[in-house]
Each structure stands twice: as structure tokens, then as C-alpha cells.
Write a protein that holds these residues in place. Structure first.
Motif, mmCIF file in Angstrom:
data_model
loop_
_atom_site.group_PDB
_atom_site.id
_atom_site.type_symbol
_atom_site.label_atom_id
_atom_site.label_comp_id
_atom_site.label_asym_id
_atom_site.label_seq_id
_atom_site.Cartn_x
_atom_site.Cartn_y
_atom_site.Cartn_z
ATOM 1 N N LEU A 150 0.832 -1.196 0.000
ATOM 2 C CA LEU A 150 0.000 0.000 0.000
ATOM 3 C C LEU A 150 0.872 1.253 0.000
ATOM 4 N N LEU A 151 0.524 2.200 -0.837
ATOM 5 C CA LEU A 151 1.233 3.476 -0.890
ATOM 6 C C LEU A 151 0.376 4.526 -0.201
ATOM 7 N N VAL A 152 0.897 5.132 0.857
ATOM 8 C CA VAL A 152 0.168 6.151 1.604
ATOM 9 C C VAL A 152 0.487 7.517 1.010
ATOM 10 N N LEU A 153 -0.570 8.312 0.801
ATOM 11 C CA LEU A 153 -0.416 9.620 0.161
ATOM 12 C C LEU A 153 -1.219 10.671 0.917
ATOM 13 N N ALA A 177 7.236 3.437 -8.527
ATOM 14 C CA ALA A 177 6.577 2.942 -7.322
ATOM 15 C C ALA A 177 5.243 2.288 -7.660
ATOM 16 N N PHE A 178 4.502 2.881 -8.591
ATOM 17 C CA PHE A 178 3.184 2.359 -8.929
ATOM 18 C C PHE A 178 3.252 0.992 -9.603
ATOM 19 N N VAL A 185 -3.521 4.419 -0.329
ATOM 20 C CA VAL A 185 -4.313 4.876 0.817
ATOM 21 C C VAL A 185 -4.131 6.382 0.889
ATOM 22 N N GLN A 186 -5.185 7.118 0.567
ATOM 23 C CA GLN A 186 -5.113 8.577 0.541
ATOM 24 C C GLN A 186 -5.704 9.152 1.812
ATOM 25 N N PRO A 193 -8.113 10.114 -8.634
ATOM 26 C CA PRO A 193 -8.082 8.848 -9.383
ATOM 27 C C PRO A 193 -6.655 8.494 -9.800
ATOM 28 N N PHE A 194 -6.329 7.213 -9.766
ATOM 29 C CA PHE A 194 -5.008 6.724 -10.184
ATOM 30 C C PHE A 194 -5.188 5.568 -11.153
ATOM 31 N N GLY A 195 -5.927 5.819 -12.229
ATOM 32 C CA GLY A 195 -6.139 4.788 -13.233
ATOM 33 C C GLY A 195 -6.864 3.600 -12.651
ATOM 34 N N GLN A 196 -6.287 2.395 -12.855
ATOM 35 C CA GLN A 196 -6.896 1.159 -12.372
ATOM 36 C C GLN A 196 -6.484 0.813 -10.942
ATOM 37 N N THR A 197 -5.607 1.619 -10.345
ATOM 38 C CA THR A 197 -5.147 1.327 -8.986
ATOM 39 C C THR A 197 -6.231 1.669 -7.970
ATOM 40 N N PRO A 198 -6.635 0.719 -7.124
ATOM 41 C CA PRO A 198 -7.657 1.009 -6.104
ATOM 42 C C PRO A 198 -7.181 2.100 -5.141
ATOM 43 N N VAL A 199 -8.112 2.909 -4.676
ATOM 44 C CA VAL A 199 -7.792 3.981 -3.738
ATOM 45 C C VAL A 199 -8.684 3.853 -2.505
#
Length: 318
Positions: A150-153, A177-178, A185-186, A193-199
């Protein structure tokens, strides 16, 4: 260190001049050769690409709570940044922030926690007896390949000026990274939105704010983005007399805290700080400093629930 302000503005002349150093920093990091540890217990890696202040530790605590509510035994791990012990070792109540870092002390309050500068060795110590291991940071570690990454933003600051350290806040290019993450996790801000990456969307919410309303406070914080803490106090209705920002993981001296306590007494104000800062205070002075506690609240809990269920199902099937 304190986060440079120009990191989160459109590229300045200073940032552009530092760009070659940023590229060199990244290339040197890429040269670290290491074998990723083989995971025998599900490993969740909670990381980011922005240096400091994204909110990884609150995310780890929230994930651990969700898994514990399912009856699973969770072990936590971290590098132990700011501590002098390299590990691997299990964090105990006898340890201090100077030994193991501040974040591991917070993590150890809710689950067995292990640290190690060699993250692979820390995982191998943490995995036995656990149903799930969660790593606080480690996205850039060649020793860790998460089963769920998970990438935290920070939803307000985003990726800053988009440049690499020291020209900007990025530890690595966002696109690289993607390629290694499963979801974002925002924290805060509007939906990105980040394309097909779930948020998975979440907010950090302060507990028990009634006492802050109208209270004269002197605040201090040594975290990645201390201004966020100060803004939260104002939003909660506190009357801010002064705010003191220190570098992330700053080791507080007795003289520094006594000076702040004297200022608070002279101003008829309450001295307040974060839980992460509180564990770094000289022990005999902690009782005189009020902690403002908080926790993560999920806006779309179905996203994170689905990710966890898929992770557990993969291991059960295997």
C-alpha cells in the motif's frame, strides 16, 4: 530534518539546480543489491514515495485493528528510525525512543512489534506466531516484497513538486513505485483517481476535542508536517498562543521542554503535542505535556476490506 517548503511548491530555481543531485541519490539507492526475504506469513507493506509526514503509522495501526477484530494475530515491524539499536529485536516497555525510535513504541502499544535495520531479518523474527505481519515503511527496501503493498499519500500535498530528494520530496519516481503497489491509501483531500489502482480514502480524526475548544495552547511537534498538527488544533477550536516546529524524530532535551513549559506557564496556556512526540520527551516531564490523540477513519471501508480479504484468501488457498 525539517521538510523544505519549496518541495511542495511548483519547481523553483533551487529545486531545478538540485535536480542532478536528486537523480544521483536515486541511482545510488538503486545500486543496493539484496535478496528479498521469502514470506511464509502474509506481509503487508505500508510505504510511501514522499519523505516524511504521509501518515504511514496511523495506517498501520488502523490495519492492525481491522485484522485483530477478525480474531487474527498481528505482528508489526519497522526499521526503528531514530533509534541507536539496529536489531533485529522485539520492542518492549523497557525500550526508549532513543533506542528503538518513536514509531515502534506507538506500534508496540497495540501488537507485538519488531525492529531491524535489515528489514528481511526483522520480518523473519516477526513472522513466527503471527497470522499477518505489517511493515511500517519499507516500500523502497530491496529486502521486502509485500504480499499486499500500500502506498500512503497525503491527499492535500500529493507528490509535491514531483522531483527527487533533495530537489523535491520523492524517494523514487512515482511511476516506478506504482509498478510495485497494489493500492493507494489517501489521507485527507478530495478523491484522486489513479487509473486502475484502487484507492482507499481515509481521514485522521482527533479524539476528545471538546477540551480544546477555547483552550489557550502552546503547541510543538517534530513530525514530517508539523503545520498539519497546528492546523488541526485551530480547527478544533483551540486558541493558539504559539507553535514550535522541530525536525522529524527530533530528540527533545530537558532544556527544550522546560523552556516550553515555562512559556506555557507564563501565558496561562496548556502545552500540547502529538503522541509520536510524547514518547520522545524526557520521562519525568511527560506528565506536564498534554497529548492530542487521534485515529484513522475510513471513508470507503469496503476498499480496504476487499484488499485484506483477497490477501487472506490467497494464503488460505496456498
Amino acid at each position: 530534518m525539517k521538510t523544505p517548503g519549496f518541495w511542495f511548491r511548483p519547481p523553483t530555481l533551487m529545486a531545478k539546480l538540485l535536480q542532478p543531485l536528486g537523480l544521483l541519490y536515486y541511482k545510488l539507492g538503486q545500486m543496493r543489491a539484496a535478496n528479498a526475504v521469502k514470506t511464509t506469513t502474509p506481509l503487508i507493506v505500508v510505504g510511501n514515495v514522499v519523505a516524511g509526514g504521509a501518515g504511514k503509522t496511523p495506517v498501520v495501526l488502523a490495519l492492525a485493528t481491522l485484522l485483530q477484530q477478525r480474531g487474527l494475530k498481528v505482528h508489526l515491524m519497522a526499521k526503528g528510525y531514530g533509534g541507536k539499536l539496529r536489531g533485529p529485536l522485539r520492542v518492549t516497555e523497557a525500550h526508549t525512543a532513543a533506542e528503538v525510535g518513536d514509531e515502534p513504541l506507538l506500534l508496540a502499544k497495540i501488537a507485538p512489534t519488531f525492529i531491524g535495520h535489515d528489514r528481511g531479518a526483522a520480518y523473519e523474527l516477526a513472522a513466527p506466531g503471527a497470522d499477518v505481519v505489517i511493515s511500517d515503511d519499507g516500500l523502497q527496501s530491496p529486502r521486502l516484497k509485500g504480499d499486499l503493498t500500500l502506498l500512503v499519500l497525503d491527499g492535500v500535498l500529493g507528490f509535491g513538486n514531483g522531483l527527487l530528494i533533495p530537489a523535491g520530496p520523492l524517494r523514487e519516481p512515482v511511476d516506478t513505485a506504482f509498478k510495485r503497489i497494489d493500492a493507494v491509501v489517501q489521507l485527507g483531500g478530495t478523491d484522486r483517481p489513479f487509473g486502475q489502482t484502487p484507492v482507499a480514502l481515509a481521514d485522521f480524526v482527533v479524539h476528545d476535542t471538546d477540551w480544546l475548544r477555547g483552550t489557550r495552547v502552546i503547541a510543538f511537534a517534530g513530525i514530517g508536517q508539523p503545520e498539519k498538527f497546528f492546523a488541526t488544533l485551530t480547527t478544533c477550536g483551540a486558541s493558539m498562543i504559539s507553535a514550535h516546529a522541530f525536525g522529524d524524530h527530533h530528540p527533545y532535551s530537558i532544556a527544550e521542554i522546560e523552556k516550553l513549559l515555562h512559556e506555557a506557564a507564563a501565558s496561562n496556556a496548556v502545552l500540547v503535542t502529538t503522541s509520536k512526540d510524547h514518547v520522545r520527551l524526557p520521562p519525568h516531564l511527560r506528565v506536564q505535556v498534554k497529548v492530542v490523540e487521534g485515529a484513522l477513519i475510513w471513508r470507503n471501508p469496503d476498499v480496504i476490506t476487499r484488499l485484506l480479504e483477497e490477501l487472506l484468501a490467497r494464503y488460505k488457498a496456498a
